[in-house]
Enzyme design. Structure first.
Site, PDB file in Angstrom:
ATOM      1  N   LYS A   9      90.987  65.303  11.498  1.00 26.18           N
ATOM      2  CA  LYS A   9      90.348  63.991  11.617  1.00 26.18           C
ATOM      3  C   LYS A   9      91.389  62.863  11.654  1.00 26.18           C
ATOM      4  O   LYS A   9      92.561  63.077  11.308  1.00 26.18           O
ATOM      5  CB  LYS A   9      89.362  63.812  10.459  1.00 26.18           C
ATOM      6  CG  LYS A   9      88.194  64.804  10.484  1.00 26.18           C
ATOM      7  CD  LYS A   9      87.189  64.499   9.371  1.00 26.18           C
ATOM      8  CE  LYS A   9      86.017  65.466   9.398  1.00 26.18           C
ATOM      9  NZ  LYS A   9      84.984  65.101   8.382  1.00 26.18           N
ATOM     10  N   TYR A  49      77.957  64.385  15.772  1.00 21.09           N
ATOM     11  CA  TYR A  49      77.374  64.414  14.421  1.00 21.09           C
ATOM     12  C   TYR A  49      75.891  64.020  14.436  1.00 21.09           C
ATOM     13  O   TYR A  49      75.382  63.551  13.411  1.00 21.09           O
ATOM     14  CB  TYR A  49      78.164  63.484  13.496  1.00 21.09           C
ATOM     15  CG  TYR A  49      79.464  64.075  12.976  1.00 21.09           C
ATOM     16  CD1 TYR A  49      79.455  65.147  12.069  1.00 21.09           C
ATOM     17  CD2 TYR A  49      80.698  63.560  13.362  1.00 21.09           C
ATOM     18  CE1 TYR A  49      80.634  65.684  11.574  1.00 21.09           C
ATOM     19  CE2 TYR A  49      81.892  64.097  12.861  1.00 21.09           C
ATOM     20  CZ  TYR A  49      81.853  65.159  11.964  1.00 21.09           C
ATOM     21  OH  TYR A  49      83.019  65.683  11.465  1.00 21.09           O
ATOM     22  N   ASN A 112      88.110  62.995   5.003  1.00 22.62           N
ATOM     23  CA  ASN A 112      88.411  64.272   4.350  1.00 22.62           C
ATOM     24  C   ASN A 112      89.181  65.252   5.240  1.00 22.62           C
ATOM     25  O   ASN A 112      89.022  66.456   5.135  1.00 22.62           O
ATOM     26  CB  ASN A 112      87.139  64.886   3.771  1.00 22.62           C
ATOM     27  CG  ASN A 112      86.076  65.115   4.832  1.00 22.62           C
ATOM     28  OD1 ASN A 112      86.344  64.957   6.014  1.00 22.62           O
ATOM     29  ND2 ASN A 112      84.899  65.521   4.416  1.00 22.62           N
ATOM     30  N   HIS A 115      87.380  68.889   9.967  1.00 21.73           N
ATOM     31  CA  HIS A 115      85.997  69.333  10.192  1.00 21.73           C
ATOM     32  C   HIS A 115      85.977  70.852  10.287  1.00 21.73           C
ATOM     33  O   HIS A 115      86.932  71.464  10.760  1.00 21.73           O
ATOM     34  CB  HIS A 115      85.466  68.751  11.513  1.00 21.73           C
ATOM     35  CG  HIS A 115      84.178  69.398  11.960  1.00 21.73           C
ATOM     36  ND1 HIS A 115      82.963  69.035  11.431  1.00 21.73           N
ATOM     37  CD2 HIS A 115      83.927  70.396  12.841  1.00 21.73           C
ATOM     38  CE1 HIS A 115      82.014  69.792  11.981  1.00 21.73           C
ATOM     39  NE2 HIS A 115      82.576  70.624  12.848  1.00 21.73           N
ATOM     40  N   GLU A 126      80.015  73.494  19.227  1.00 17.69           N
ATOM     41  CA  GLU A 126      81.033  72.474  18.956  1.00 17.69           C
ATOM     42  C   GLU A 126      82.324  72.741  19.732  1.00 17.69           C
ATOM     43  O   GLU A 126      82.981  71.797  20.200  1.00 17.69           O
ATOM     44  CB  GLU A 126      81.316  72.421  17.452  1.00 17.69           C
ATOM     45  CG  GLU A 126      80.140  71.866  16.663  1.00 17.69           C
ATOM     46  CD  GLU A 126      80.372  71.850  15.159  1.00 17.69           C
ATOM     47  OE1 GLU A 126      79.480  71.362  14.444  1.00 17.69           O
ATOM     48  OE2 GLU A 126      81.438  72.309  14.704  1.00 17.69           O
TER      49      GLU A 126
HETATM   50  N1  UDP Z   1      80.336  62.449   4.896  1.00 14.68           N
HETATM   51  C1  UDP Z   1      80.434  61.219   4.266  1.00 14.68           C
HETATM   52  N2  UDP Z   1      79.723  61.024   3.106  1.00 14.68           N
HETATM   53  C2  UDP Z   1      78.951  61.982   2.550  1.00 14.68           C
HETATM   54  C3  UDP Z   1      78.850  63.233   3.190  1.00 14.68           C
HETATM   55  C4  UDP Z   1      79.557  63.440   4.369  1.00 14.68           C
HETATM   56  O1  UDP Z   1      81.125  60.345   4.752  1.00 14.68           O
HETATM   57  O2  UDP Z   1      78.336  61.740   1.495  1.00 14.68           O
HETATM   58  C5  UDP Z   1      81.092  62.693   6.146  1.00 14.68           C
HETATM   59  C6  UDP Z   1      82.349  63.532   5.878  1.00 14.68           C
HETATM   60  O3  UDP Z   1      83.374  63.091   6.782  1.00 14.68           O
HETATM   61  C7  UDP Z   1      81.864  64.915   6.201  1.00 14.68           C
HETATM   62  C8  UDP Z   1      80.947  64.641   7.405  1.00 14.68           C
HETATM   63  O4  UDP Z   1      80.288  63.428   7.063  1.00 14.68           O
HETATM   64  O5  UDP Z   1      82.920  65.796   6.495  1.00 14.68           O
HETATM   65  C9  UDP Z   1      79.910  65.705   7.701  1.00 14.68           C
HETATM   66  O6  UDP Z   1      79.162  65.961   6.530  1.00 14.68           O
HETATM   67  P1  UDP Z   1      78.836  67.443   6.068  1.00 14.68           P
HETATM   68  O7  UDP Z   1      77.847  67.359   4.941  1.00 14.68           O
HETATM   69  O8  UDP Z   1      78.464  68.262   7.257  1.00 14.68           O
HETATM   70  O9  UDP Z   1      80.229  67.930   5.437  1.00 14.68           O
HETATM   71  P2  UDP Z   1      81.289  69.022   5.956  1.00 14.68           P
HETATM   72  O10 UDP Z   1      80.525  70.083   6.703  1.00 14.68           O
HETATM   73  O11 UDP Z   1      82.272  68.290   6.832  1.00 14.68           O
HETATM   74  O12 UDP Z   1      81.932  69.543   4.711  1.00 14.68           O
HETATM   75 MG    MG Z   2      79.101  69.995   8.181  1.00 14.81          MG
END
Ligand code: UDP
Ligand code: MG
Length: 140
Positions: A9, A49, A112, A115, A126
């Site tokens: 990212k 997303y 974070n 992805h 994806e």
């Molecule tokens: N995200 C965020 N706040 C939250 C949860 C998710 O900004 O409370 C963002 C974060 O960058 C995350 C992405 O949205 O990686 C996708 O969320 P997901 O729950 O799918 O998490 P991941 O699969 O990336 O662990």
């Molecule tokens: Mg996810």
């Protein structure tokens, strides 16, 4: 063999963590089938997303993901989806296990570092967002 999509990212690209993250990917036994340094528009980030459209963080996520270059990487390995999720660590770096990418490089739940696809089916979809099958097969 299974495939999954990694995206390094914008936060991790900005902080020059690309090399360290690719090293962790290769040390864990993933094969890199495709890799790019590219930028996605807000529209593309929103489509990628779309599943999170109704979530409160969606707007912030879309603007973050389009804020700078990203490095999408198509990965292949046995059990790639689950193994990549394990190497990434929890969404919130405060909860991520020692030795995971998010523990080392993520600043917050939003920024974070990486992805990871959440299922084999979504991984295929994806990967198709960034790579053509022809290129991936050529790199096998
Ligand atoms: N995200 C965020 N706040 C939250 C949860 C998710 O900004 O409370 C963002 C974060 O960058 C995350 C992405 O949205 O990686 C996708 O969320 P997901 O729950 O799918 O998490 P991941 O699969 O990336 O662990
Ligand atoms: Mg996810």
């Amino acid at each position: 063999m299974e495939r999954t999509l990694c995206i390094i990212k914008p936060d991790a690209v900005r902080k020059n963590h690309v090399g360290d993250i690719v090293a962790m990917i290769q040390a864990a036994g993933f094969k890199v089938l495709g890799m790019q340094l590219t930028r996605i528009s807000a529209e593309q980030a929103g489509a990628f997303y779309a599943v999170h459209k109704e979530r409160p963080f969606y707007g912030e996520l879309v603007s973050f993901m389009s804020s700078g270059p990203v490095v999408p990487i198509a990965l292949e390995k046995e059990n790639a989806v689950a193994d990549w999720r394990a190497l990434i660590g929890s969404t919130d770096p405060a909860e991520a296990a020692e030795g995971t990418i998010r523990k080392r490089f993520a600043a917050s739940k939003g920024e974070n570092a990486v992805h990871g696809s959440d299922s084999v089916e979504n991984g295929m979809i994806e990967i198709g967002f960034f790579f053509s099958e022809k290129d991936l097969v050529a790199n096998r």
